[in-house]
Design a protein around this motif. Structure first.
Motif, PDB file in Angstrom:
ATOM      1  N   ASP A  96       0.828  -1.209   0.000  1.00 32.76           N
ATOM      2  CA  ASP A  96       0.000   0.000   0.000  1.00 32.76           C
ATOM      3  C   ASP A  96       0.864   1.261   0.000  1.00 32.76           C
ATOM      4  OD1 ASP A  96      -2.438  -1.214  -0.129  1.00 32.76           O
ATOM      5  OD2 ASP A  96      -2.912  -1.035   1.998  1.00 32.76           O
ATOM      6  N   ALA A  97       1.995   1.204   0.693  1.00 28.81           N
ATOM      7  CA  ALA A  97       2.887   2.365   0.737  1.00 28.81           C
ATOM      8  C   ALA A  97       3.396   2.715  -0.658  1.00 28.81           C
ATOM      9  CB  ALA A  97       4.059   2.090   1.677  1.00 28.81           C
ATOM     10  N   PHE A  98       3.722   1.693  -1.450  1.00 24.48           N
ATOM     11  CA  PHE A  98       4.211   1.931  -2.804  1.00 24.48           C
ATOM     12  C   PHE A  98       3.081   2.360  -3.737  1.00 24.48           C
ATOM     13  CE2 PHE A  98       7.916  -0.434  -1.356  1.00 24.48           C
ATOM     14  CZ  PHE A  98       8.949   0.209  -2.037  1.00 24.48           C
ATOM     15  N   SER A  99       1.948   1.646  -3.676  1.00 20.55           N
ATOM     16  CA  SER A  99       0.870   1.895  -4.635  1.00 20.55           C
ATOM     17  C   SER A  99       0.106   3.182  -4.356  1.00 20.55           C
ATOM     18  CB  SER A  99      -0.109   0.709  -4.633  1.00 20.55           C
ATOM     19  OG  SER A  99      -0.772   0.597  -3.387  1.00 20.55           O
ATOM     20  N   LYS A 100       0.219   3.725  -3.139  1.00 29.01           N
ATOM     21  CA  LYS A 100      -0.524   4.937  -2.790  1.00 29.01           C
ATOM     22  C   LYS A 100       0.402   6.113  -2.463  1.00 29.01           C
ATOM     23  CE  LYS A 100      -4.463   2.291  -1.118  1.00 29.01           C
ATOM     24  NZ  LYS A 100      -5.264   1.868   0.055  1.00 29.01           N
ATOM     25  N   CYS A 101       1.246   5.951  -1.442  1.00 33.70           N
ATOM     26  CA  CYS A 101       2.092   7.075  -1.010  1.00 33.70           C
ATOM     27  C   CYS A 101       3.165   7.405  -2.047  1.00 33.70           C
ATOM     28  CB  CYS A 101       2.740   6.745   0.334  1.00 33.70           C
ATOM     29  SG  CYS A 101       1.556   6.470   1.674  1.00 33.70           S
ATOM     30  N   PHE A 102       3.912   6.395  -2.487  1.00 30.14           N
ATOM     31  CA  PHE A 102       4.979   6.637  -3.455  1.00 30.14           C
ATOM     32  C   PHE A 102       4.391   7.096  -4.784  1.00 30.14           C
ATOM     33  CE2 PHE A 102       8.813   4.828  -5.858  1.00 30.14           C
ATOM     34  CZ  PHE A 102       9.574   5.961  -5.590  1.00 30.14           C
ATOM     35  N   PHE A 103       3.255   6.504  -5.167  1.00 33.62           N
ATOM     36  CA  PHE A 103       2.531   6.920  -6.367  1.00 33.62           C
ATOM     37  C   PHE A 103       2.179   8.398  -6.287  1.00 33.62           C
ATOM     38  CE2 PHE A 103      -1.335   7.840  -8.646  1.00 33.62           C
ATOM     39  CZ  PHE A 103      -1.265   7.118  -9.818  1.00 33.62           C
ATOM     40  N   ALA A 104       1.617   8.812  -5.154  1.00 29.47           N
ATOM     41  CA  ALA A 104       1.206  10.206  -4.969  1.00 29.47           C
ATOM     42  C   ALA A 104       2.403  11.148  -5.013  1.00 29.47           C
ATOM     43  CB  ALA A 104       0.475  10.354  -3.632  1.00 29.47           C
ATOM     44  N   PHE A 105       3.502  10.745  -4.393  1.00 30.26           N
ATOM     45  CA  PHE A 105       4.697  11.586  -4.363  1.00 30.26           C
ATOM     46  C   PHE A 105       5.216  11.840  -5.783  1.00 30.26           C
ATOM     47  CE2 PHE A 105       9.221  12.405  -3.953  1.00 30.26           C
ATOM     48  CZ  PHE A 105       9.262  13.310  -2.900  1.00 30.26           C
ATOM     49  N   ILE A 106       5.294  10.778  -6.584  1.00 24.94           N
ATOM     50  CA  ILE A 106       5.788  10.921  -7.958  1.00 24.94           C
ATOM     51  C   ILE A 106       4.858  11.810  -8.782  1.00 24.94           C
ATOM     52  CG2 ILE A 106       6.258   9.691 -10.120  1.00 24.94           C
ATOM     53  CD1 ILE A 106       7.133   7.314  -8.422  1.00 24.94           C
ATOM     54  N   LEU A 107       3.555  11.565  -8.677  1.00 26.38           N
ATOM     55  CA  LEU A 107       2.589  12.319  -9.471  1.00 26.38           C
ATOM     56  C   LEU A 107       2.595  13.804  -9.120  1.00 26.38           C
ATOM     57  CD1 LEU A 107       0.189  12.585 -11.413  1.00 26.38           C
ATOM     58  CD2 LEU A 107      -1.307  11.924  -9.510  1.00 26.38           C
ATOM     59  N   LEU A 108       2.454  14.119  -7.841  1.00 22.27           N
ATOM     60  CA  LEU A 108       2.257  15.507  -7.446  1.00 22.27           C
ATOM     61  C   LEU A 108       3.525  16.356  -7.526  1.00 22.27           C
ATOM     62  CD1 LEU A 108      -0.284  15.213  -4.501  1.00 22.27           C
ATOM     63  CD2 LEU A 108      -0.680  15.405  -6.965  1.00 22.27           C
ATOM     64  N   PHE A 109       4.681  15.701  -7.561  1.00 22.25           N
ATOM     65  CA  PHE A 109       5.911  16.463  -7.721  1.00 22.25           C
ATOM     66  C   PHE A 109       6.404  16.458  -9.169  1.00 22.25           C
ATOM     67  CE2 PHE A 109       5.938  16.080  -3.131  1.00 22.25           C
ATOM     68  CZ  PHE A 109       6.415  17.329  -2.747  1.00 22.25           C
ATOM     69  N   SER A 110       5.588  15.907 -10.065  1.00 28.04           N
ATOM     70  CA  SER A 110       5.873  16.007 -11.502  1.00 28.04           C
ATOM     71  C   SER A 110       5.176  17.263 -12.021  1.00 28.04           C
ATOM     72  CB  SER A 110       5.389  14.757 -12.239  1.00 28.04           C
ATOM     73  OG  SER A 110       6.045  13.610 -11.762  1.00 28.04           O
ATOM     74  N   THR A 111       5.741  18.406 -11.699  1.00 26.07           N
ATOM     75  CA  THR A 111       5.106  19.693 -11.974  1.00 26.07           C
ATOM     76  C   THR A 111       4.833  19.903 -13.464  1.00 26.07           C
ATOM     77  OG1 THR A 111       6.312  20.594 -10.087  1.00 26.07           O
ATOM     78  CG2 THR A 111       5.248  22.163 -11.561  1.00 26.07           C
ATOM     79  N   ALA A 112       5.805  19.573 -14.295  1.00 25.33           N
ATOM     80  CA  ALA A 112       5.630  19.781 -15.736  1.00 25.33           C
ATOM     81  C   ALA A 112       4.490  18.940 -16.283  1.00 25.33           C
ATOM     82  CB  ALA A 112       6.931  19.451 -16.472  1.00 25.33           C
ATOM     83  N   ALA A 113       4.390  17.705 -15.813  1.00 20.18           N
ATOM     84  CA  ALA A 113       3.322  16.821 -16.288  1.00 20.18           C
ATOM     85  C   ALA A 113       1.956  17.353 -15.870  1.00 20.18           C
ATOM     86  CB  ALA A 113       3.529  15.405 -15.752  1.00 20.18           C
ATOM     87  N   ILE A 114       1.850  17.832 -14.645  1.00 22.24           N
ATOM     88  CA  ILE A 114       0.573  18.382 -14.174  1.00 22.24           C
ATOM     89  C   ILE A 114       0.210  19.643 -14.948  1.00 22.24           C
ATOM     90  CG2 ILE A 114      -0.570  19.463 -12.198  1.00 22.24           C
ATOM     91  CD1 ILE A 114       0.821  17.501 -10.395  1.00 22.24           C
ATOM     92  N   GLU A 115       1.195  20.457 -15.245  1.00 23.31           N
ATOM     93  CA  GLU A 115       0.936  21.655 -16.045  1.00 23.31           C
ATOM     94  C   GLU A 115       0.387  21.273 -17.420  1.00 23.31           C
ATOM     95  OE1 GLU A 115       1.134  24.875 -15.444  1.00 23.31           O
ATOM     96  OE2 GLU A 115       1.811  24.679 -13.365  1.00 23.31           O
ATOM     97  N   ASP A 116       1.045  20.320 -18.078  1.00 25.61           N
ATOM     98  CA  ASP A 116       0.592  19.899 -19.402  1.00 25.61           C
ATOM     99  C   ASP A 116      -0.755  19.197 -19.346  1.00 25.61           C
ATOM    100  OD1 ASP A 116       2.881  20.946 -20.409  1.00 25.61           O
ATOM    101  OD2 ASP A 116       3.953  19.039 -20.543  1.00 25.61           O
ATOM    102  N   ALA A 117      -1.035  18.485 -18.228  1.00 29.40           N
ATOM    103  CA  ALA A 117      -2.307  17.772 -18.101  1.00 29.40           C
ATOM    104  C   ALA A 117      -3.484  18.719 -17.925  1.00 29.40           C
ATOM    105  CB  ALA A 117      -2.244  16.809 -16.920  1.00 29.40           C
ATOM    106  N   SER A 118      -3.195  20.003 -17.656  1.00 27.39           N
ATOM    107  CA  SER A 118      -4.280  20.974 -17.484  1.00 27.39           C
ATOM    108  C   SER A 118      -4.994  21.246 -18.800  1.00 27.39           C
ATOM    109  CB  SER A 118      -3.727  22.296 -16.930  1.00 27.39           C
ATOM    110  OG  SER A 118      -3.111  22.088 -15.683  1.00 27.39           O
ATOM    111  N   PHE A 119      -4.339  20.958 -19.933  1.00 26.66           N
ATOM    112  CA  PHE A 119      -4.941  21.156 -21.245  1.00 26.66           C
ATOM    113  C   PHE A 119      -5.439  19.805 -21.732  1.00 26.66           C
ATOM    114  CE2 PHE A 119      -1.744  24.353 -20.502  1.00 26.66           C
ATOM    115  CZ  PHE A 119      -2.414  25.517 -20.835  1.00 26.66           C
ATOM    116  N   ARG A 120      -6.762  19.609 -21.678  1.00 28.79           N
ATOM    117  CA  ARG A 120      -7.302  18.275 -21.848  1.00 28.79           C
ATOM    118  C   ARG A 120      -8.089  18.074 -23.135  1.00 28.79           C
ATOM    119  NH1 ARG A 120      -7.906  19.068 -16.206  1.00 28.79           N
ATOM    120  NH2 ARG A 120      -9.955  19.978 -16.447  1.00 28.79           N
TER     121      ARG A 120
END
Length: 323
Positions: free
Chosen positions: A274-298
């Motif tokens: 659960d630590a890998f599939s949830k916490c580590f997953f969340a850490f990678i996603l939310l600190f991928s700033t460029a990806a989140i910026e690009d994902a804003s255009f859908r």
């Protein structure tokens, strides 16, 4: 020495049988009583003082020691990450908070589930009748709170991935439904104490196949067409998700279905996964700033762009249009 049974002894047995905070399953209790009587077949109302009954037979295998510690570790890690990402949410502009809100939501749900299990709630004691095992007791506590957690959190994780790559809404709905079906079938399988569980396991695996296929094929294509930063982040998250999610059915088989490993071992492995599939997953996603910026255009089709696009390319296009 055989004598008249102490009148207080039946009460002691009943306290052992009906103690604990887990739900009491009538069929399992009947099976335990039957096993207890067959093991100690003393004459009616007589008590063999030289060979007193082992009252441990009336107590299901439950969390203890290291298992309880890992439940609290699971609660702590989920609660800390939920608080961290919840606070980070307010540092994002309102239109870019979706990933943070979804992540905080599923981490909060998981934290509550782990707190529930650490307090020995959200569980039921079941007596195994399909498999006779000598390694671990047939009478064991099953924590259904874990499945309540997964029923809500797995669709939220899938939603994060679909939003990241801007997938079609129909694909997202299909994946959410198949995940709910998978979790429900898995829980029914663990609640079964007979061979029926393997039918439920088969249903869960069938419902799991669309998720595997979609992560490897259509969602990956969406990520590739979206932007380089999105593709890179999605690939890492996809590998992490597939690698961690394959552990769950393995533990289902060797723990809940066959009792090959102890309940404490099950708790430890599930908590780490659960630590890998949830916490580590969340850490990678939310600190991928460029990806989140690009994902804003859908909506790449509406933008009429034939090439992979990002926030920077769209901004440049707007400037060129104004010029």
């Amino acid at each position: 020495m055989v004598g008249i049974m102490d009148p207080a002894l039946p009460q002691v047995y009943l306290e052992q049988l009906f103690g604990g905070s887990y739900v009491k399953d009538p069929l399992s209790i009947n099976a335990v009583i039957k096993n207890f009587v067959l093991t100690y077949s003393s004459p009616p109302y007589l008590y063999n003082y030289n060979n007193p009954p082992n009252m441990d037979l009336l107590i299901p295998e439950d969390q203890s020691g290291i298992g309880t510690v890992f439940f609290w570790i699971g609660y702590g890690e989920m609660a800390i990450f939920a608080l961290l990402f919840g606070l980070l949410t307010f540092r994002r502009s309102p239109e870019k908070r979706t990933f943070h809100l979804l992540t905080t939501a599923y981490l909060t749900i998981s934290a509550l589930a782990y707190y529930c299990m650490a307090r020995q709630q959200g569980s039921v004691a079941l007596y195994e009748t399909a498999v006779v095992t000598t390694n671990h007791p047939q009478y064991r506590v099953f924590y259904y709170a874990r499945y309540v957690d997964w029923f809500f959190t797995c669709p939220l994780i899938i939603t994060n991935l679909c939003l990241l790559v801007s997938s079609a809404r129909s694909l997202w709905l299909g994946l959410v439904f198949s995940n709910m079906l998978m979790i429900g079938a898995g829980m029914m399988g663990e609640l079964s104490t007979t061979g029926t569980r393997w039918g439920w396991f088969a249903f869960a695996i069938v419902a799991w196949i669309p998720t595997w296929y979609s992560l490897l094929k259509p969602l990956r294509k969406y990520a590739r067409d979206k932007a380089p930063a999105v593709e890179k982040t999605y690939t890492v998250l996809m590998i992490l998700t597939l690698a961690s999610w394959i552990v769950y059915p393995v533990i289902w088989i060797i723990s809940g279905a066959t009792h090959v490993i102890s309940l404490n071992a099950e708790i430890i492995i599930y908590t780490i996964t659960d630590a890998f599939s949830k916490c580590f997953f969340a850490f990678i996603l939310l600190f991928s700033t460029a990806a989140i910026e690009d994902a804003s255009f859908r909506d790449p089709e509406r933008m009429k762009m034939s090439q992979p696009y990002s926030a920077s390319t769209i901004y440049q296009g707007v400037l060129e249009t104004k010029a």
